[in-house]
Structures are given as C-alpha cells and as structure tokens.
Design a protein around this motif. Structure first.
Motif, PDB file in Angstrom:
ATOM      1  N   ALA A 142     -17.793   7.516 -35.900  1.00 27.22           N
ATOM      2  CA  ALA A 142     -18.737   8.570 -35.540  1.00 27.22           C
ATOM      3  C   ALA A 142     -17.944   9.727 -34.941  1.00 27.22           C
ATOM      4  CB  ALA A 142     -19.771   8.047 -34.554  1.00 27.22           C
ATOM      5  N   LYS A 143     -17.725  10.756 -35.731  1.00 29.03           N
ATOM      6  CA  LYS A 143     -16.895  11.878 -35.302  1.00 29.03           C
ATOM      7  C   LYS A 143     -17.663  12.820 -34.393  1.00 29.03           C
ATOM      8  CE  LYS A 143     -14.041  11.785 -39.491  1.00 29.03           C
ATOM      9  NZ  LYS A 143     -13.567  12.556 -40.672  1.00 29.03           N
ATOM     10  N   SER A 144     -16.952  13.456 -33.490  1.00 27.55           N
ATOM     11  CA  SER A 144     -17.551  14.390 -32.558  1.00 27.55           C
ATOM     12  C   SER A 144     -17.994  15.654 -33.280  1.00 27.55           C
ATOM     13  CB  SER A 144     -16.540  14.732 -31.462  1.00 27.55           C
ATOM     14  OG  SER A 144     -17.117  15.554 -30.493  1.00 27.55           O
ATOM     15  N   GLN A 145     -19.203  16.137 -32.952  1.00 30.69           N
ATOM     16  CA  GLN A 145     -19.733  17.358 -33.568  1.00 30.69           C
ATOM     17  C   GLN A 145     -20.596  18.096 -32.557  1.00 30.69           C
ATOM     18  OE1 GLN A 145     -22.016  15.070 -36.625  1.00 30.69           O
ATOM     19  NE2 GLN A 145     -23.796  16.184 -35.870  1.00 30.69           N
ATOM     20  N   PRO A 146     -20.754  19.423 -32.711  1.00 31.10           N
ATOM     21  CA  PRO A 146     -21.562  20.184 -31.760  1.00 31.10           C
ATOM     22  C   PRO A 146     -23.044  19.898 -31.933  1.00 31.10           C
ATOM     23  CG  PRO A 146     -20.795  21.605 -33.541  1.00 31.10           C
ATOM     24  CD  PRO A 146     -20.116  20.282 -33.727  1.00 31.10           C
ATOM     25  N   GLU A 147     -23.800  19.995 -30.823  1.00 28.48           N
ATOM     26  CA  GLU A 147     -25.249  19.772 -30.859  1.00 28.48           C
ATOM     27  C   GLU A 147     -25.856  20.483 -29.659  1.00 28.48           C
ATOM     28  OE1 GLU A 147     -28.840  18.130 -32.448  1.00 28.48           O
ATOM     29  OE2 GLU A 147     -26.836  18.429 -33.265  1.00 28.48           O
ATOM     30  N   GLY A 148     -27.151  20.836 -29.773  1.00 33.82           N
ATOM     31  CA  GLY A 148     -27.819  21.519 -28.670  1.00 33.82           C
ATOM     32  C   GLY A 148     -27.145  22.845 -28.371  1.00 33.82           C
ATOM     33  N   VAL A 149     -27.028  23.171 -27.093  1.00 31.57           N
ATOM     34  CA  VAL A 149     -26.362  24.408 -26.665  1.00 31.57           C
ATOM     35  C   VAL A 149     -25.119  24.013 -25.880  1.00 31.57           C
ATOM     36  CG1 VAL A 149     -26.586  26.537 -25.344  1.00 31.57           C
ATOM     37  CG2 VAL A 149     -28.566  25.624 -26.577  1.00 31.57           C
ATOM     38  N   ALA A 202     -24.138  23.844 -20.340  1.00 25.87           N
ATOM     39  CA  ALA A 202     -24.616  23.441 -21.662  1.00 25.87           C
ATOM     40  C   ALA A 202     -25.756  22.441 -21.520  1.00 25.87           C
ATOM     41  CB  ALA A 202     -23.460  22.827 -22.457  1.00 25.87           C
ATOM     42  N   GLY A 203     -26.379  22.083 -22.646  1.00 31.08           N
ATOM     43  CA  GLY A 203     -27.448  21.097 -22.586  1.00 31.08           C
ATOM     44  C   GLY A 203     -28.411  21.193 -23.748  1.00 31.08           C
ATOM     45  N   PHE A 204     -29.620  20.703 -23.506  1.00 32.04           N
ATOM     46  CA  PHE A 204     -30.648  20.643 -24.534  1.00 32.04           C
ATOM     47  C   PHE A 204     -31.915  21.289 -23.970  1.00 32.04           C
ATOM     48  CE2 PHE A 204     -27.796  17.024 -24.863  1.00 32.04           C
ATOM     49  CZ  PHE A 204     -27.348  17.122 -26.174  1.00 32.04           C
ATOM     50  N   THR A 212     -28.500  13.677 -15.494  1.00 36.07           N
ATOM     51  CA  THR A 212     -29.199  14.670 -16.294  1.00 36.07           C
ATOM     52  C   THR A 212     -30.605  14.895 -15.733  1.00 36.07           C
ATOM     53  OG1 THR A 212     -27.988  14.326 -18.367  1.00 36.07           O
ATOM     54  CG2 THR A 212     -30.248  15.076 -18.563  1.00 36.07           C
ATOM     55  N   ALA A 213     -31.045  16.159 -15.728  1.00 32.55           N
ATOM     56  CA  ALA A 213     -32.400  16.495 -15.304  1.00 32.55           C
ATOM     57  C   ALA A 213     -33.308  16.578 -16.524  1.00 32.55           C
ATOM     58  CB  ALA A 213     -32.414  17.816 -14.552  1.00 32.55           C
ATOM     59  N   ILE A 226     -43.143  18.929 -25.291  1.00 28.84           N
ATOM     60  CA  ILE A 226     -42.022  19.870 -25.238  1.00 28.84           C
ATOM     61  C   ILE A 226     -41.311  19.591 -23.928  1.00 28.84           C
ATOM     62  CG2 ILE A 226     -41.280  22.273 -25.126  1.00 28.84           C
ATOM     63  CD1 ILE A 226     -43.635  23.039 -26.823  1.00 28.84           C
ATOM     64  N   HIS A 227     -40.001  19.406 -24.012  1.00 26.53           N
ATOM     65  CA  HIS A 227     -39.252  19.080 -22.805  1.00 26.53           C
ATOM     66  C   HIS A 227     -37.867  19.692 -22.855  1.00 26.53           C
ATOM     67  CE1 HIS A 227     -36.982  15.184 -24.263  1.00 26.53           C
ATOM     68  NE2 HIS A 227     -37.004  16.100 -25.195  1.00 26.53           N
ATOM     69  N   SER A 228     -37.185  19.555 -21.722  1.00 26.67           N
ATOM     70  CA  SER A 228     -35.822  20.063 -21.581  1.00 26.67           C
ATOM     71  C   SER A 228     -34.978  18.970 -20.945  1.00 26.67           C
ATOM     72  CB  SER A 228     -35.814  21.309 -20.711  1.00 26.67           C
ATOM     73  OG  SER A 228     -34.517  21.882 -20.637  1.00 26.67           O
ATOM     74  N   GLU A 229     -33.743  18.816 -21.427  1.00 24.83           N
ATOM     75  CA  GLU A 229     -32.794  17.840 -20.877  1.00 24.83           C
ATOM     76  C   GLU A 229     -31.496  18.576 -20.579  1.00 24.83           C
ATOM     77  OE1 GLU A 229     -33.552  14.031 -23.686  1.00 24.83           O
ATOM     78  OE2 GLU A 229     -33.515  15.973 -24.685  1.00 24.83           O
ATOM     79  N   MET A 230     -31.187  18.739 -19.305  1.00 27.46           N
ATOM     80  CA  MET A 230     -30.024  19.526 -18.906  1.00 27.46           C
ATOM     81  C   MET A 230     -29.179  18.755 -17.906  1.00 27.46           C
ATOM     82  SD  MET A 230     -30.441  22.296 -20.700  1.00 27.46           S
ATOM     83  CE  MET A 230     -29.342  23.514 -19.968  1.00 27.46           C
ATOM     84  N   PRO A 231     -27.853  18.726 -18.091  1.00 31.45           N
ATOM     85  CA  PRO A 231     -26.993  17.971 -17.174  1.00 31.45           C
ATOM     86  C   PRO A 231     -26.887  18.634 -15.811  1.00 31.45           C
ATOM     87  CG  PRO A 231     -25.651  19.265 -18.669  1.00 31.45           C
ATOM     88  CD  PRO A 231     -27.073  19.424 -19.125  1.00 31.45           C
TER      89      PRO A 231
END
Length: 301
Positions: free
Chosen positions: A13-20, A49-51, A70-71, A97-102
């Motif tokens: 499973a290679k690393s790839q960008p996701e979210g912001v 960064a985060g989602f 994470t919040a 609808i939600h937000s997940e931010m470190p």
C-alpha cells in the motif's frame, strides 16, 4: 474438519496524498473492494492539514487511532477528540457532514463498512470507545489482541456491527504464533503495520505496509507466526452483503437512481441533509486557536 485460510495475494500500500495535506496508504479502494468493505486507509496527518467538512451517506466510517489525537465535529452538534488507541464507529446512514482534523501529529486506520439497503437510510449515530474500554485478549505470553469488533479467544467487543464485522489489532513477539477463528462466510484481509510475519495455511510472508487478502476456501481460521521479528497487524473481516454498489465519492448506495437522489438531497438540503444549510465546523479550517479543554458535545436526540 477445521481448515485454515490461505493468503490469496498481497500488495504494498503505497503512500499517496488525500484530503488537504494528508497522506494515506490505501489497501481497499472503490476500484478494489472486498464486500462489505469499501475503503481502508492507514492515514498520517499533522496540523494544519486534515479532512475538513465533507459529507457521507450509506455506510459507516471507523476511525482507529494509532498515534496522536484528532478532533471530530458534525452538523448534528456532536464533537469530541479521538486519542491514541481510541475508536470512533460512525454510522453515516441517511446523511452526515463532518470534519476530522488533527490536534497533534496523528496516525490511524480509517475503514469504510458498507450498509445493507435496509440500513442505508437510518439516522446517523456513533459508538465511541476510549482505548481503556476496548477489551484485550492474551491467549499466550507475547501475544496481544485488541478486540475492536468481533470475538477473539473468548473476548468480545462492545461494538454493535450492523454489518457483521471483525476488526482486531494483533501484536506478536518474535517466536510467537496465534490462531484466530474466522466465520467461514466472512471475507477480508490483513494489513501489516509493523515488522513481518507468516500468515495463513500457506505460510505467506507479509511485510510492513502490505495488505494480504484471504482466500475464500471455506476455512474457519487463520494462523500467524512471527518467525523473524515482532509483528503488528490489523485483521479485518466481514460478512458480504452481496448487494449492488453504486458510489459517487462519499456516497454509496445500491443504484444510480439512488445516487442521483443523494446528490439532489445534498445540494438541496433535504432528506437527511437539512442541517447542512449554513453549517460550518469550528475545526475545519484550522485548530491552532481552539481550546480543546472539554471539547466534547453529544447532540440531543
């Protein structure tokens, strides 16, 4: 007669960008699903960064934190923190609808579990467990199983799974082995978090950051041995729904018509998305100025 599952295949499973600004190692995706699982990521993310704010409908998201905090916040008024070893089992159902931010540098697993057609429109809900509330099985010295969902060696999780699911975090010291029962009608995979081990009846070697898929051979268990070094891995298995899947980004339904209706509902704030109108999370655009003391609220039902 008892039969061991074999490992059918594996891949890195290679690393790839996701979210912001986040990165993920994706072992299940929309192009490569294992019924009933739609996606599985090992994510790594640091502030800012985060989602940020995003919707879901038709499935469940499971967040299991390995490191950091994470919040989380949603338009129903729920908010809280997911810390090291904690799990949040969120049923999106008809819509959220939600937000997940470190809050700190964070690493964890996020799994998407599909819901059957009869459950896709249920009300959103949560099952949140702190690390101390998740039971641990110790079938032998040097063997530890954190039972997030399902049963291992007589220890059963508190999590209720609408779609029958096993989710477990195994740690084996070098030289140790373990046998884990798996219902014969379940299918799934293993993701190796650290080290390496030998998996299945065919003693398939699995290395760090590799996903290993079970063979559906009617087996009722899988055996694992840590021959060369310590190993830590996630075991994820579930009962297939056997239903058609139509998806559009964060929406997963059974038909194209249902996806079209979902997009209409989301854009027009109807049928579960009413509270989206004018809503914006407090965390979705940065957490640097937020006081997280007592940052936990449950929506009134």
């Amino acid at each position: 007669m008892s039969l061991a599952r074999n490992i059918l295949k594996s891949f890195l499973a290679k690393s790839q960008p996701e979210g912001v600004g986040a990165t993920v190692r994706r072992c299940i995706s929309a192009r490569n699903t294992i019924d009933p699982f739609l996606m599985c990521d090992l994510f790594e993310v640091s502030p800012p960064a985060g989602f940020p704010d995003h919707p879901h409908r038709g499935f469940e998201t499971v967040t299991y934190m390995l490191e950091g905090t994470t919040a989380h916040e949603d338009f129903e008024g729920n908010k809280g923190l997911i810390g090291p070893g904690d799990v949040q089992w969120m049923t999106a159902g008809r819509g959220i609808i939600h937000s997940e931010m470190p809050v700190t540098k964070s690493k964890g697993i996020q799994l998407w579990v599909n819901l059957s057609s009869k459950d896709k429109k249920i009300a959103p809900s949560y099952q949140d467990l702190k690390s101390s509330q998740i039971p641990i099985a110790t079938p032998d010295s040097g063997v530890e199983v954190k039972v997030i969902a399902g049963t291992s060696h007589g220890i059963t999780s508190k999590i209720f799974t609408r779609t029958p699911t096993m989710l477990m975090d195994f740690k084996l010291s070098k030289g140790k082995s373990v046998v884990q029962d798996i219902p014969i009608d379940f299918q799934g995979f293993i993701f190796v978090l650290e080290g390496s081990g030998y998996f299945g009846g065919n003693s398939f070697k699995g290395n760090e950051n590799h996903a290993l898929y079970f063979e559906n051979n009617g087996g009722d268990h899988i055996n694992v041995e840590a021959k060369d070094e310590d190993v830590r891995f996630m075991l994820i298995a579930g009962k297939p729904l056997g239903e058609p899947i139509e998806s559009y980004g964060p929406f997963v339904m059974n038909t194209k018509e249902e996806i079209a209706q979902t997009r209409h509902d989301f854009m027009n704030y109807t049928n579960g998305f009413e509270k989206a109108r004018g809503w914006q999370s407090t965390i979705g655009y940065g957490v640097s100025n937020i006081d997280f003391t007592n940052f936990e609220t449950k929506a009134k039902k």
